[in-house]
Design a protein around this motif. Structure first.
Motif, PDB file in Angstrom:
ATOM      1  N   SER A   1       0.071   1.388  11.630  1.00 41.94           N
ATOM      2  CA  SER A   1       1.262   0.280  11.743  1.00 41.94           C
ATOM      3  C   SER A   1       1.978   0.323  13.016  1.00 41.94           C
ATOM      4  N   LEU A   2       2.912   1.688  13.351  1.00 39.64           N
ATOM      5  CA  LEU A   2       3.108   1.578  14.494  1.00 39.64           C
ATOM      6  C   LEU A   2       2.270   1.176  16.119  1.00 39.64           C
ATOM      7  N   SER A   3       1.191   1.013  15.817  1.00 38.86           N
ATOM      8  CA  SER A   3       0.429   0.678  17.092  1.00 38.86           C
ATOM      9  C   SER A   3       0.762  -1.122  17.003  1.00 38.86           C
ATOM     10  N   LEU A   4       0.683  -1.796  15.597  1.00 36.29           N
ATOM     11  CA  LEU A   4       0.448  -3.088  15.812  1.00 36.29           C
ATOM     12  C   LEU A   4       1.881  -3.976  15.916  1.00 36.29           C
ATOM     13  N   GLY A   5       3.119  -2.732  16.175  1.00 36.38           N
ATOM     14  CA  GLY A   5       4.341  -3.201  15.888  1.00 36.38           C
ATOM     15  C   GLY A   5       5.079  -2.608  15.634  1.00 36.38           C
ATOM     16  N   ALA A   6       5.344  -2.038  14.188  1.00 39.07           N
ATOM     17  CA  ALA A   6       6.407  -1.674  12.864  1.00 39.07           C
ATOM     18  C   ALA A   6       7.344  -0.961  13.848  1.00 39.07           C
ATOM     19  N   ASP A   7       8.020  -0.467  13.108  1.00 35.31           N
ATOM     20  CA  ASP A   7       9.543   0.724  13.627  1.00 35.31           C
ATOM     21  C   ASP A   7       9.293   1.271  12.306  1.00 35.31           C
ATOM     22  N   GLY A   8       8.263   1.703  11.657  1.00 31.36           N
ATOM     23  CA  GLY A   8       8.453   2.688  10.621  1.00 31.36           C
ATOM     24  C   GLY A   8       7.723   1.643   8.883  1.00 31.36           C
ATOM     25  N   VAL A   9       7.124   2.387   8.033  1.00 32.28           N
ATOM     26  CA  VAL A   9       6.834   2.293   6.241  1.00 32.28           C
ATOM     27  C   VAL A   9       7.203   2.025   5.887  1.00 32.28           C
ATOM     28  N   LEU A  10       7.139   2.291   4.484  1.00 32.13           N
ATOM     29  CA  LEU A  10       7.047   2.010   3.188  1.00 32.13           C
ATOM     30  C   LEU A  10       6.317   3.002   2.526  1.00 32.13           C
ATOM     31  N   VAL A  11       6.248   4.387   1.163  1.00 37.22           N
ATOM     32  CA  VAL A  11       5.200   4.520   1.360  1.00 37.22           C
ATOM     33  C   VAL A  11       6.191   5.015  -0.609  1.00 37.22           C
ATOM     34  N   ALA A  12       4.952   4.726  -1.291  1.00 38.65           N
ATOM     35  CA  ALA A  12       5.785   5.105  -3.297  1.00 38.65           C
ATOM     36  C   ALA A  12       4.408   6.361  -3.293  1.00 38.65           C
ATOM     37  N   SER A  13       3.140   5.168  -3.554  1.00 41.58           N
ATOM     38  CA  SER A  13       1.820   5.969  -4.811  1.00 41.58           C
ATOM     39  C   SER A  13       1.681   7.042  -3.513  1.00 41.58           C
ATOM     40  N   GLY A  14       0.774   6.930  -2.570  1.00 44.31           N
ATOM     41  CA  GLY A  14       1.045   8.332  -1.437  1.00 44.31           C
ATOM     42  C   GLY A  14       1.577   9.147  -1.404  1.00 44.31           C
ATOM     43  N   ILE A  15       2.775   9.686  -1.642  1.00 44.49           N
ATOM     44  CA  ILE A  15       3.609   9.956  -1.752  1.00 44.49           C
ATOM     45  C   ILE A  15       4.350  11.199  -2.825  1.00 44.49           C
ATOM     46  N   ILE A  16       4.177  10.006  -4.443  1.00 43.53           N
ATOM     47  CA  ILE A  16       4.499  10.315  -5.232  1.00 43.53           C
ATOM     48  C   ILE A  16       3.921  10.537  -6.224  1.00 43.53           C
ATOM     49  N   LYS A  17       2.279  10.649  -6.243  1.00 42.31           N
ATOM     50  CA  LYS A  17       1.721  10.714  -6.495  1.00 42.31           C
ATOM     51  C   LYS A  17       0.551  11.216  -6.250  1.00 42.31           C
ATOM     52  N   ALA A  18       1.035  11.690  -4.760  1.00 42.27           N
ATOM     53  CA  ALA A  18       0.061  13.333  -4.245  1.00 42.27           C
ATOM     54  C   ALA A  18       0.348  14.597  -4.842  1.00 42.27           C
ATOM     55  N   LYS A  19      -1.040  14.969  -4.575  1.00 47.96           N
ATOM     56  CA  LYS A  19      -1.351  16.221  -5.301  1.00 47.96           C
ATOM     57  C   LYS A  19       0.073  17.478  -4.590  1.00 47.96           C
ATOM     58  N   ASP A  20       0.117  17.417  -3.583  1.00 46.75           N
ATOM     59  CA  ASP A  20       0.911  17.960  -2.418  1.00 46.75           C
ATOM     60  C   ASP A  20       1.973  17.110  -1.652  1.00 46.75           C
ATOM     61  N   PHE A  21       3.244  16.550  -2.211  1.00 49.94           N
ATOM     62  CA  PHE A  21       4.195  15.538  -1.510  1.00 49.94           C
ATOM     63  C   PHE A  21       4.710  16.392  -0.458  1.00 49.94           C
TER      64      PHE A  21
END
Ligand code: G3P
Length: 224
Positions: free
Chosen positions: A192-212
């Motif tokens: 994402s950063l290499s394509l020019g983004a300044d950051g990311v939004l994440v939901a399931s990747g953290i909230i649903k993770a076994k170890d958040f």
């Protein structure tokens, strides 16, 4: 330094473990010197904002007063939140035909400005981004709805759109260009950063993770 926004949505796990997620975010943010912003449900905003910088999941135009069921800028401000997430694809500011109500969106962004709240505005495509940049929000986030909640990240599935989106935002405004949908790994963030983004939004990747805690760390490392 890049930004990680953790959207709690209304996941049960987020409601049950919301404070621990906020504590973990605070710890990682301090350790890695990464800006992590949380977007908990309204009912948790005050508690979560005490722990980590937080933004509300939406806002109404109504001023404080006789407006049952509406959330005014004043409540958000009083909760300790630093801003608002607007026009998420699960909570669009749109008319019945699905098109964004730009007049309302612009008024909401202005309301944020008037009351010193940051505005994070989601869009579903570049056409929407081209119009939203004119309102100069704090950040514009590209989230293709069909990839939200899935396992293929927006940076993997739509690299050229992400690149165009980021340059569209940066050419025309001071707004940050963020992306979200399907982001699950450090590699997704790096891309994402290499394509020019300044950051990311994440939901399931953290909230649903076994170890958040571990998930927050992995996704934050590339943002250092
Ligand atoms: O606001 C972020 C969100 O819509 C992305 O969701 O589950 O694909 O990370 P998710």
């Amino acid at each position: 330094m890049g930004i990680l926004i953790i959207n709690y949505k209304s996941y049960k796990e987020a409601v049950d473990d919301g404070l621990s997620i906020a504590e973990a975010a605070k710890e990682v943010s301090k350790e890695l010197n990464v800006k992590i912003i949380l977007s908990p449900p309204f009912t948790m905003l005050k508690d979560i904002a005490r722990v980590s910088p937080s933004i509300a999941q939406g806002m109404d135009l109504e001023e404080p007063g006789a407006h049952t069921g509406h959330v005014s800028w004043y409540e958000i401000k009083k909760s300790g939140a630093v801003g608002v997430l607007l026009n998420h694809s699960e909570n669009r500011i749109a008319s019945k035909d699905g098109k964004i109500d730009y007049e309302k969106l612009s008024s909401l962004i202005h309301l944020c400005l008037d009351h010193d709240l940051d505005s994070y505005v989601c869009v579903e495509n570049i056409e929407e981004a081209e119009k939203v940049v004119l309102f100069n929000p704090t950040a514009i986030a590209y989230e293709p709805p069909e990839l939200i909640g899935g396992n293929i990240s927006v940076s993997t599935a739509r690299p050229s759109v992400v690149k165009d989106f980021c340059s569209t935002v940066k050419k025309a405004s001071n707004s940050l260009a963020l992306i979200g949908a399907g982001i699950k790994s450090g590699e997704d963030v790096r891309k994402s950063l290499s394509l020019g983004a300044d950051g990311v939004l994440v939901a399931s990747g953290i909230i649903k993770a076994k170890d958040f805690s571990a998930a927050i760390r992995e996704l934050s490392l590339p943002l250092k």
